[in-house]
Design a protein around this motif. Sequence first.
Motif, PDB file in Angstrom:
ATOM      1  N   LYS A 154       0.568 104.762  30.478  1.00 28.39           N
ATOM      2  CA  LYS A 154      -0.312 103.663  30.038  1.00 28.39           C
ATOM      3  C   LYS A 154      -1.657 103.459  30.390  1.00 28.39           C
ATOM      4  O   LYS A 154      -1.693 103.897  31.530  1.00 28.39           O
ATOM      5  CB  LYS A 154       0.472 102.132  29.695  1.00 28.39           C
ATOM      6  N   GLY A 155      -2.534 102.724  29.611  1.00 31.14           N
ATOM      7  CA  GLY A 155      -3.900 102.554  30.340  1.00 31.14           C
ATOM      8  C   GLY A 155      -4.755 103.538  29.517  1.00 31.14           C
ATOM      9  O   GLY A 155      -4.463 104.509  28.838  1.00 31.14           O
ATOM     10  N   LYS A 156      -6.118 103.182  29.764  1.00 32.24           N
ATOM     11  CA  LYS A 156      -7.175 103.779  29.247  1.00 32.24           C
ATOM     12  C   LYS A 156      -7.540 105.145  30.127  1.00 32.24           C
ATOM     13  O   LYS A 156      -6.787 105.371  31.073  1.00 32.24           O
ATOM     14  CB  LYS A 156      -8.508 103.195  29.400  1.00 32.24           C
ATOM     15  N   ARG A 157      -8.201 106.002  29.515  1.00 30.79           N
ATOM     16  CA  ARG A 157      -8.372 107.405  30.243  1.00 30.79           C
ATOM     17  C   ARG A 157      -9.973 107.784  30.008  1.00 30.79           C
ATOM     18  O   ARG A 157     -10.214 109.016  29.910  1.00 30.79           O
ATOM     19  CB  ARG A 157      -7.652 108.439  29.462  1.00 30.79           C
ATOM     20  N   THR A 158     -10.716 106.698  30.374  1.00 32.64           N
ATOM     21  CA  THR A 158     -12.192 107.402  30.650  1.00 32.64           C
ATOM     22  C   THR A 158     -12.130 107.890  31.735  1.00 32.64           C
ATOM     23  O   THR A 158     -11.210 108.070  32.645  1.00 32.64           O
ATOM     24  CB  THR A 158     -12.886 105.892  30.583  1.00 32.64           C
ATOM     25  N   LEU A 159     -13.327 108.558  32.241  1.00 28.68           N
ATOM     26  CA  LEU A 159     -13.486 109.308  33.334  1.00 28.68           C
ATOM     27  C   LEU A 159     -13.657 108.424  34.373  1.00 28.68           C
ATOM     28  O   LEU A 159     -12.885 108.871  35.457  1.00 28.68           O
ATOM     29  CB  LEU A 159     -14.914 110.080  33.346  1.00 28.68           C
ATOM     30  N   THR A 160     -13.995 107.122  34.566  1.00 29.48           N
ATOM     31  CA  THR A 160     -13.701 106.391  35.428  1.00 29.48           C
ATOM     32  C   THR A 160     -12.244 106.054  35.779  1.00 29.48           C
ATOM     33  O   THR A 160     -11.948 105.964  36.996  1.00 29.48           O
ATOM     34  CB  THR A 160     -14.573 104.829  35.378  1.00 29.48           C
ATOM     35  N   ASP A 161     -11.635 105.866  34.704  1.00 25.91           N
ATOM     36  CA  ASP A 161     -10.109 105.599  34.810  1.00 25.91           C
ATOM     37  C   ASP A 161      -9.468 106.650  35.594  1.00 25.91           C
ATOM     38  O   ASP A 161      -8.566 106.428  36.186  1.00 25.91           O
ATOM     39  CB  ASP A 161      -9.547 105.310  33.457  1.00 25.91           C
ATOM     40  N   LEU A 162      -9.654 107.890  35.025  1.00 20.15           N
ATOM     41  CA  LEU A 162      -9.085 108.958  35.732  1.00 20.15           C
ATOM     42  C   LEU A 162      -9.484 109.107  37.135  1.00 20.15           C
ATOM     43  O   LEU A 162      -8.429 109.492  38.041  1.00 20.15           O
ATOM     44  CB  LEU A 162      -9.635 110.420  34.915  1.00 20.15           C
ATOM     45  N   LEU A 163     -10.743 108.939  37.642  1.00 16.42           N
ATOM     46  CA  LEU A 163     -11.081 109.032  38.832  1.00 16.42           C
ATOM     47  C   LEU A 163     -10.449 107.870  39.835  1.00 16.42           C
ATOM     48  O   LEU A 163      -9.860 108.287  40.761  1.00 16.42           O
ATOM     49  CB  LEU A 163     -12.580 108.566  39.076  1.00 16.42           C
ATOM     50  N   ALA A 164     -10.035 106.717  39.047  1.00 18.55           N
ATOM     51  CA  ALA A 164      -9.327 105.825  39.932  1.00 18.55           C
ATOM     52  C   ALA A 164      -7.681 106.246  39.892  1.00 18.55           C
ATOM     53  O   ALA A 164      -7.156 106.116  40.811  1.00 18.55           O
ATOM     54  CB  ALA A 164      -9.523 104.477  39.205  1.00 18.55           C
ATOM     55  N   HIS A 165      -7.202 106.730  38.878  1.00 15.45           N
ATOM     56  CA  HIS A 165      -5.898 107.253  38.804  1.00 15.45           C
ATOM     57  C   HIS A 165      -5.470 108.247  39.821  1.00 15.45           C
ATOM     58  O   HIS A 165      -4.595 108.084  40.482  1.00 15.45           O
ATOM     59  CB  HIS A 165      -5.387 107.623  37.330  1.00 15.45           C
ATOM     60  N   TYR A 166      -6.335 109.085  40.001  1.00 15.22           N
ATOM     61  CA  TYR A 166      -6.005 110.366  40.892  1.00 15.22           C
ATOM     62  C   TYR A 166      -6.677 109.980  42.070  1.00 15.22           C
ATOM     63  O   TYR A 166      -6.615 110.808  42.946  1.00 15.22           O
ATOM     64  CB  TYR A 166      -6.668 111.756  40.313  1.00 15.22           C
ATOM     65  N   GLY A 167      -7.290 108.762  42.604  1.00 17.39           N
ATOM     66  CA  GLY A 167      -7.612 108.323  43.922  1.00 17.39           C
ATOM     67  C   GLY A 167      -8.756 108.900  44.365  1.00 17.39           C
ATOM     68  O   GLY A 167      -8.984 109.362  45.532  1.00 17.39           O
ATOM     69  N   ILE A 168      -9.704 109.345  43.322  1.00 10.91           N
ATOM     70  CA  ILE A 168     -11.040 110.004  43.553  1.00 10.91           C
ATOM     71  C   ILE A 168     -12.272 109.024  43.760  1.00 10.91           C
ATOM     72  O   ILE A 168     -12.399 108.235  43.147  1.00 10.91           O
ATOM     73  CB  ILE A 168     -11.360 111.163  42.863  1.00 10.91           C
TER      74      ILE A 168
END
Length: 240
Positions: A154-168
């Motif tokens: 669930k949740g958004k998948r902007t570039l910012t979101d993916l950076l956060a999701h993968y701990g970058i």
Amino acid sequence: MTALAPAASWTQRPLLGFDTETTGTDVGRDRIVTVALVHSVAPGRLGETVATWLIDPEMEIPEGAQKVHGISTEHARMHGMKSAEALDEVATMLADALALDVPIVAFNGSFDLAILENELRRLGLPTLTDRVGHVIAPVIDPLVVDRGVDRYRKGKRTLTDLLAHYGIQQDGRLHTADVDVSATLDVLRAIVAAHPQVGVSSLEDLHQQQISWHRSWAENFNEFLRKKGRAPDVNLDWPL
């Protein structure tokens, strides 16, 4: 007989990151303001070489777009290259990479490729498709891959979101084309680390898998739009 060593994974070979900043989101009407190509020859930022272009789009850059990428009409007119010269250089570099089987890596890359193809047609230049003589491939879109390997998250998948999701940790200003490209390459590496099956796929298989992943997502999203009483407008084809 000596056994042949297995071919190195594409993750150990060069990648070419690609991103644009534009006057808007209409690929048929809007124009490119900046382009960044980041050539990565080794895992991590130390193996990156960056090329950027600032372009005069020969139209007003709307205030909304200026707020995204920070480039004003006046700045682009004063310091930008002519679109034809800049985009011919960009398309040549992309075509040269594809000819060597170096994949183009672009976040939501369908947008960037579509607006580039339309700009080249408008300018009377050979499109990227014309230059390579076949469909544009191989392409890797971390957004499409993430949707495919972690479909139900669930949740958004902007570039910012993916950076956060993968701990970058992000140390630059997103929506600057070169920073976005480096961040996109970071996300791709993180996806491969979290989902090793992505890295062991061949480029051809991964490209074809993304076509399937995107179609599945687009069909579901268009159905969601129908249920909301809105016209389904997501293209089922990928990358173009």
